[in-house]
Design a protein around this motif. Sequence first.
Motif, PDB file in Angstrom:
ATOM      1  N   THR A  23      19.508 -17.073  21.858  1.00  0.00           N
ATOM      2  CA  THR A  23      19.464 -17.459  23.473  1.00  0.00           C
ATOM      3  C   THR A  23      17.983 -17.841  23.600  1.00  0.00           C
ATOM      4  O   THR A  23      18.029 -18.820  24.581  1.00  0.00           O
ATOM      5  CB  THR A  23      19.330 -15.772  23.983  1.00  0.00           C
ATOM      6  OG1 THR A  23      20.876 -15.137  23.758  1.00  0.00           O
ATOM      7  CG2 THR A  23      19.417 -16.051  25.678  1.00  0.00           C
ATOM      8  N   ALA A  66      18.360 -21.548  23.143  1.00  0.00           N
ATOM      9  CA  ALA A  66      19.113 -22.361  24.007  1.00  0.00           C
ATOM     10  C   ALA A  66      18.051 -22.598  25.249  1.00  0.00           C
ATOM     11  O   ALA A  66      18.151 -23.280  26.030  1.00  0.00           O
ATOM     12  CB  ALA A  66      20.316 -21.497  24.294  1.00  0.00           C
ATOM     13  N   LEU A  67      17.580 -21.338  25.741  1.00  0.00           N
ATOM     14  CA  LEU A  67      16.607 -21.369  26.928  1.00  0.00           C
ATOM     15  C   LEU A  67      15.757 -22.099  26.782  1.00  0.00           C
ATOM     16  O   LEU A  67      15.266 -22.984  27.757  1.00  0.00           O
ATOM     17  CB  LEU A  67      16.037 -19.794  27.325  1.00  0.00           C
ATOM     18  CG  LEU A  67      15.169 -19.757  28.528  1.00  0.00           C
ATOM     19  CD1 LEU A  67      16.173 -20.051  29.723  1.00  0.00           C
ATOM     20  CD2 LEU A  67      14.850 -18.192  28.571  1.00  0.00           C
ATOM     21  N   GLU A  68      14.950 -22.448  25.587  1.00  0.00           N
ATOM     22  CA  GLU A  68      13.818 -23.157  25.479  1.00  0.00           C
ATOM     23  C   GLU A  68      14.095 -24.619  25.604  1.00  0.00           C
ATOM     24  O   GLU A  68      13.647 -25.454  26.275  1.00  0.00           O
ATOM     25  CB  GLU A  68      13.051 -22.913  24.165  1.00  0.00           C
ATOM     26  CG  GLU A  68      11.829 -23.924  23.863  1.00  0.00           C
ATOM     27  CD  GLU A  68      11.398 -23.633  22.605  1.00  0.00           C
ATOM     28  OE1 GLU A  68      10.015 -23.977  22.269  1.00  0.00           O
ATOM     29  OE2 GLU A  68      11.973 -23.041  21.708  1.00  0.00           O
ATOM     30  N   ARG A  69      15.485 -24.744  25.034  1.00  0.00           N
ATOM     31  CA  ARG A  69      16.187 -26.244  25.208  1.00  0.00           C
ATOM     32  C   ARG A  69      16.538 -26.811  26.533  1.00  0.00           C
ATOM     33  O   ARG A  69      16.002 -27.815  26.905  1.00  0.00           O
ATOM     34  CB  ARG A  69      17.232 -26.332  23.950  1.00  0.00           C
ATOM     35  CG  ARG A  69      17.746 -27.603  24.125  1.00  0.00           C
ATOM     36  CD  ARG A  69      18.886 -27.582  23.009  1.00  0.00           C
ATOM     37  NE  ARG A  69      19.738 -26.732  22.954  1.00  0.00           N
ATOM     38  CZ  ARG A  69      19.906 -25.687  22.416  1.00  0.00           C
ATOM     39  NH1 ARG A  69      18.999 -25.344  21.247  1.00  0.00           N
ATOM     40  NH2 ARG A  69      20.913 -24.849  22.337  1.00  0.00           N
ATOM     41  N   THR A  70      16.832 -25.774  27.208  1.00  0.00           N
ATOM     42  CA  THR A  70      17.448 -26.159  28.558  1.00  0.00           C
ATOM     43  C   THR A  70      16.111 -26.305  29.456  1.00  0.00           C
ATOM     44  O   THR A  70      15.921 -27.239  30.434  1.00  0.00           O
ATOM     45  CB  THR A  70      18.246 -24.972  29.078  1.00  0.00           C
ATOM     46  OG1 THR A  70      19.335 -24.775  28.425  1.00  0.00           O
ATOM     47  CG2 THR A  70      18.599 -25.390  30.357  1.00  0.00           C
ATOM     48  N   VAL A  71      15.179 -25.182  29.545  1.00  0.00           N
ATOM     49  CA  VAL A  71      13.907 -25.415  30.248  1.00  0.00           C
ATOM     50  C   VAL A  71      13.247 -26.624  29.829  1.00  0.00           C
ATOM     51  O   VAL A  71      12.600 -27.378  30.727  1.00  0.00           O
ATOM     52  CB  VAL A  71      13.079 -24.217  30.072  1.00  0.00           C
ATOM     53  CG1 VAL A  71      11.890 -24.310  30.840  1.00  0.00           C
ATOM     54  CG2 VAL A  71      13.812 -22.893  30.746  1.00  0.00           C
ATOM     55  N   THR A  72      13.052 -27.125  28.385  1.00  0.00           N
ATOM     56  CA  THR A  72      12.499 -28.172  28.102  1.00  0.00           C
ATOM     57  C   THR A  72      13.307 -29.456  28.760  1.00  0.00           C
ATOM     58  O   THR A  72      12.438 -30.390  29.380  1.00  0.00           O
ATOM     59  CB  THR A  72      12.364 -28.697  26.627  1.00  0.00           C
ATOM     60  OG1 THR A  72      11.604 -27.215  26.266  1.00  0.00           O
ATOM     61  CG2 THR A  72      11.642 -29.626  26.265  1.00  0.00           C
ATOM     62  N   GLU A  73      14.484 -29.550  28.732  1.00  0.00           N
ATOM     63  CA  GLU A  73      15.142 -30.601  29.314  1.00  0.00           C
ATOM     64  C   GLU A  73      14.978 -30.841  30.687  1.00  0.00           C
ATOM     65  O   GLU A  73      14.764 -31.678  31.443  1.00  0.00           O
ATOM     66  CB  GLU A  73      16.598 -30.640  29.009  1.00  0.00           C
ATOM     67  CG  GLU A  73      17.064 -30.811  27.591  1.00  0.00           C
ATOM     68  CD  GLU A  73      18.527 -30.319  27.207  1.00  0.00           C
ATOM     69  OE1 GLU A  73      19.160 -30.043  28.149  1.00  0.00           O
ATOM     70  OE2 GLU A  73      18.703 -30.667  26.438  1.00  0.00           O
ATOM     71  N   LEU A  74      14.878 -29.414  31.564  1.00  0.00           N
ATOM     72  CA  LEU A  74      14.656 -29.477  32.886  1.00  0.00           C
ATOM     73  C   LEU A  74      13.263 -29.980  33.334  1.00  0.00           C
ATOM     74  O   LEU A  74      13.165 -30.632  34.170  1.00  0.00           O
ATOM     75  CB  LEU A  74      14.788 -28.175  33.367  1.00  0.00           C
ATOM     76  CG  LEU A  74      16.414 -27.601  33.471  1.00  0.00           C
ATOM     77  CD1 LEU A  74      16.476 -26.157  33.993  1.00  0.00           C
ATOM     78  CD2 LEU A  74      17.275 -28.552  34.329  1.00  0.00           C
TER      79      LEU A  74
END
Length: 495
Positions: A255, A258-266
Amino acid sequence: MRRTLRFAAPCVRRLRFTGLRMRLAAAFTAVALLASVLASGISYVLLRRVMLQRAQDAVLNDVRATLAQQVPPDLPPDVEPLVEVALEDALSSEPGRKATAVPVPVLGHGGPGLPPPGLLDVPVTSEFARRAMRGVVFQRVDRNGTPYLLVGARVSTWPAPAEPWRTTPPMVFVSASLRREAADLALFTRTLLIADAAALAAALALALLATGGVLRPVRRLGAAARALGEGRLDTRVRVQGRDELADLAETFNRTAEALERTVTELRAMEAASRRFVADVSHELRTPLTSMIAMTDVLAEEAAEDGGGAAARLVADETRRLGTLVEHLIEISRFDAGAAALVLDDVNVADAVGATLEARGWREDVAVEGPADLFVRLDPRRFDVIVANLAGNALKHGLPPVSLRFGRPEGEDAGGVRVVVADRGPGLPADVAPVVFDRFVKAEAARTRSEGSGLGLSIARENALLHGGTLEAANGPEGGAVFTLWLPDGTAEELL
């Protein structure tokens, strides 16, 4: 770089009496204590029964054997006193025993004989004596805190009325002290209590160790979750074992990834969006400056020819577009962290008057404040804040618009406090919480308005850059009230 948490933070490891560890330890200890007490109780009951039964059987067997040895089947006349003495001597030979033999009256000539008081350790009742006439009887008696076993016996039945001359064997009463058995039971009870206490301490220690091992991964997960909530998205937990807690740790790590990947993309998308806005604003700034100058010239020439409404409209919209671009550039500076203060000693009254005079609002805003108030702040950014607050009050409120400034009341930090109020309808309930957000307008239903929706946002960013505050509320008599506080920049420069 990813960081892996191996144990919980110290503030979480302190022992809490209402925590999960104490509840688990208490339950574990309670079960162990219940099992220990139950086992001790059963052991005590069984041992007590065995010890008393053994002592009782020993006395009864001794009484029966003595009676069988000392009393012949047929007693000659007048030998009863001799038999009594022999029975008393034989039955009193054991330590802690006292025995007495009493004659039994002939049937029909009175009740059974009772031993005189003092011959035995416990008194013999008439009921007990009557029972003893039918055979060997016994009962346990507690006298002055000491337990005794009382035994009564008679060998043969009453003589037949036709043979009154035959001697009847006497009745025998024996009191045997159970002091030694009671002492042994007391020692056994103390031993059981000590064993139960040791078992309780061991159970508590084992429970704390066991629960500590179980809850340690939970504490690590809690510390990792807090670190993740604080923005450290590279936090991971170490996975140990193959149990449910290890599965939970793996789930947490997946989790977090996935959160790090999503926040980095955002964040990347947000940064790209801000760069795009900043680049477009800068690219539009130069041509818009030329367009504003040219549209103003065209509007003046068209006005001299007797028309010019269209040209004036183009000039106004071009100027409005230029203002929007300037606001976007200013916002991009705040987002990039490039905004800086240029502090100077400013006379607040003069700065407020210059701001209103430059925009033609001198007659529309009632100003109240001391003329000799000097504060060290950025004059350009202070001008932007005052202009946005006063302009917002004039556009969306109703006269009279007031602007009051002075030292904050009850504030040790000093600085300046500015309050801008109007008598308009005030802030709508749905707009008040987000009035300082970007592109928020009071007339949200309209597709076009004169403001850009960035003025109040820029004003608040400038206040925060000074280390101050800007708040909005509705006044008690109606209208919106904006309160600005800016600290004195002298103290910040000395730090």
